[in-house]
Design an enzyme around this catalytic site. Structure first.
Site, PDB file in Angstrom:
ATOM      1  N   GLU A 114       0.811  -1.232   0.000  1.00 53.28           N
ATOM      2  CA  GLU A 114       0.000   0.000   0.000  1.00 53.28           C
ATOM      3  C   GLU A 114       0.843   1.281   0.000  1.00 53.28           C
ATOM      4  O   GLU A 114       0.654   2.164   0.834  1.00 53.28           O
ATOM      5  CB  GLU A 114      -0.980  -0.018   1.184  1.00 53.28           C
ATOM      6  CG  GLU A 114      -1.904  -1.230   1.155  1.00 53.28           C
ATOM      7  CD  GLU A 114      -2.938  -1.254   2.263  1.00 53.28           C
ATOM      8  OE1 GLU A 114      -2.849  -0.439   3.203  1.00 53.28           O
ATOM      9  OE2 GLU A 114      -3.858  -2.092   2.189  1.00 53.28           O
ATOM     10  N   GLU A 133      -5.909 -10.511  -2.142  1.00 55.84           N
ATOM     11  CA  GLU A 133      -6.778 -10.360  -0.968  1.00 55.84           C
ATOM     12  C   GLU A 133      -8.253 -10.282  -1.370  1.00 55.84           C
ATOM     13  O   GLU A 133      -9.038  -9.534  -0.784  1.00 55.84           O
ATOM     14  CB  GLU A 133      -6.382  -9.107  -0.172  1.00 55.84           C
ATOM     15  CG  GLU A 133      -4.912  -9.092   0.219  1.00 55.84           C
ATOM     16  CD  GLU A 133      -4.511  -7.935   1.124  1.00 55.84           C
ATOM     17  OE1 GLU A 133      -5.394  -7.280   1.703  1.00 55.84           O
ATOM     18  OE2 GLU A 133      -3.295  -7.696   1.247  1.00 55.84           O
TER      19      GLU A 133
HETATM   20  C1  XIL Z   1      -6.071  -7.097   7.862  1.00 54.70           C
HETATM   21  C2  XIL Z   1      -6.402  -8.342   8.673  1.00 54.70           C
HETATM   22  O1  XIL Z   1      -7.306  -9.134   7.937  1.00 54.70           O
HETATM   23  C3  XIL Z   1      -7.008  -7.948  10.000  1.00 54.70           C
HETATM   24  O2  XIL Z   1      -7.153  -9.107  10.832  1.00 54.70           O
HETATM   25  C4  XIL Z   1      -6.120  -6.914  10.710  1.00 54.70           C
HETATM   26  O3  XIL Z   1      -6.778  -6.454  11.872  1.00 54.70           O
HETATM   27  C5  XIL Z   1      -5.815  -5.750   9.817  1.00 54.70           C
HETATM   28  O4  XIL Z   1      -5.236  -6.222   8.601  1.00 54.70           O
HETATM   29  N1  XIL Z   1      -4.904  -4.957   3.405  1.00 54.70           N
HETATM   30  C6  XIL Z   1      -3.867  -5.804   3.759  1.00 54.70           C
HETATM   31  C7  XIL Z   1      -4.084  -6.819   4.813  1.00 54.70           C
HETATM   32  O5  XIL Z   1      -2.819  -5.774   3.111  1.00 54.70           O
HETATM   33  O6  XIL Z   1      -2.892  -7.120   5.514  1.00 54.70           O
HETATM   34  C8  XIL Z   1      -5.161  -6.402   5.775  1.00 54.70           C
HETATM   35  O7  XIL Z   1      -5.392  -7.469   6.690  1.00 54.70           O
HETATM   36  C9  XIL Z   1      -6.424  -6.022   5.028  1.00 54.70           C
HETATM   37  C10 XIL Z   1      -6.161  -4.872   4.101  1.00 54.70           C
END
Ligand code: XIL
Length: 403
Positions: free
Chosen positions: A192, A300
């Protein structure tokens, strides 16, 4: 654990982009019309059903990793504590050829203090993956939301400050990449790093950017490559399907490539909603990455059943109301979700550059979207809260299934 709890971060930073993105895009996404002649479902026709389509017997579900073996790895996000639960374990063992640590490999928890590491949760996941013959994606090394304060300690006015922070970053990456060498097939080295608005190509509201400027990305990628010459290196980001955000990411990539910085691929998070985008918009992102000579990973993927305005992300206001499981609205949303999932996997399968497709979770019983952007039950994945394949699953694996 800190004032950087990720659950609020995206809302604060995504606000404006989410407004335009969610408002601008139509629903469904590239669905087209589908034959009902497949015989696997005796579904009543689409949206008029109060109970949703009749789903095939779960025991007849093909393994996703086999179904897509010629195309890409099938991944799911889980930590060891989730993976070992009976419901998740059964799905992972049958369907997954890749796992991404949901949290265990982030700098919080791993980076306890300078030179001190806690690998306990991550190593438990490595063991789970090795025991079950599942590959592991490394996620992630550098992220503004999990950036422990010790990296940035010191007097910013000191002429050696930048060199000190850079050295800490490089040591962390060297040590962690070395620890997992041979155990992960790729790393989201930088997570990000792209701005959500046109004020900059880079996310400036990041302690890494504040301390080192944009060069932290190059330092991180070079350190990762030096520690492991063969592991694949990724930049991972969300909203890559948005053309303006993607333009900024591609400008960052072009700059890195011009400097000869090692980079193997782009991770597309694809945190979508049933109305936020189309498969065609996602395909355009895959095409742009291919044009740079890079690999595509979908990292994701989840599809929220809620269509929220930007204010929901920025201030928690105006969010869509909780949908009751079993209601007409629920089934209508699941139908849209299934059609978008189908269109997406069809698009992924058409591109040889897509090597891995990961959903952010295993089944609807455990999803970060139950707490983000607000606390509300969501149903974003391919398997339901009992671990059974949903309409979305059948839409993906059976072109004749009518969601
Ligand atoms: C999220 C997890 O799913 C949660 O459990 C945690 O509280 C926060 O992070 N983008 C990403 C992931 O790259 O690492 C994130 O994961 C969701 C958004």
């Amino acid at each position: 654990m800190s004032n950087r709890m990720p659950v609020n971060r995206r809302g604060l930073l995504l606000g404006g982009a989410a407004t335009s993105l969610l408002a601008a895009c139509g629903g469904g996404g590239g669905g087209g019309s589908y034959s009902s002649g497949g015989g696997t479902s005796s579904s009543s026709s689409s949206s008029s059903s109060a109970s949703g389509p009749t789903l095939p017997d779960p025991s007849t579900a093909p393994a996703l990793k086999t179904h897509f073996a010629a195309n890409f790895k099938i991944g799911m996000a889980a930590d060891a504590s989730t993976a070992t639960q009976a419901l998740s374990n059964a799905i992972l063992v049958k369907h997954a050829s890749s796992i991404t640590a949901e949290n265990a490999m982030k700098a919080n928890p791993i980076g306890v203090s300078e030179g001190v590491y806690d690998y306990s949760q991550a190593d438990a996941l490595v063991t789970y993956c090795q025991t079950n013959g599942i590959a592991l994606r490394g996620h992630n090394l550098v992220w503004h939301a999990t950036a422990p304060a010790w990296f940035f300690a010191g007097n910013t006015a000191d002429p050696t400050y930048k060199a000190t922070v850079r050295a800490r970053l490089e040591k962390y990456i060297t040590d962690v990449v070395t620890h997992f060498k041979g155990k992960v097939y790729c790393w989201d080295v930088v997570n990000e790093c792209t701005s959500d608005d046109s004020s900059s190509n880079y996310r400036t509201a990041s302690p890494w950017y504040t301390a080192l400027g944009p060069d932290y990305i190059e330092y991180a990628l070079r350190a990762a490559r030096a520690a492991d010459p063969t592991v694949q290196l990724f930049i991972n980001d969300y909203s890559t399907e948005d053309t303006s955000k993607r333009g900024r990411l591609m400008a960052i990539v072009a700059d890195l490539q011009a400097k000869g910085v090692p980079l193997d691929g782009i991770g597309h998070q694809l945190h979508l909603s049933i109305t936020s985008t189309t498969a065609a918009a996602v395909d355009a992102a895959l095409a742009d990455v291919e044009a740079k000579g890079l690999i595509n990973h979908v990292t994701e993927l989840d599809i929220s059943i809620y269509s929220d305005p930007g204010s929901c992300y920025s201030s928690g206001s105006g969010c869509a109301a909780q949908v009751t499981a079993g209601s007409q609205a629920y089934y209508t949303a699941l139908q849209s979700q299934a059609l978008l999932y189908r269109a997406l996997y069809n698009a992924f399968a058409k591109r040889a550059s897509v090597k891995s497709v990961t959903t952010w979770g295993v089944a609807d019983n455990h999803t970060w979207l139950n707490g983000f952007p607000i606390t509300r039950t969501n149903y974003p994945l391919l398997f339901d809260t009992s671990g059974n394949p949903k309409s979305a699953f059948w839409a993906v694996v059976d072109a004749t299934f009518v969601p």
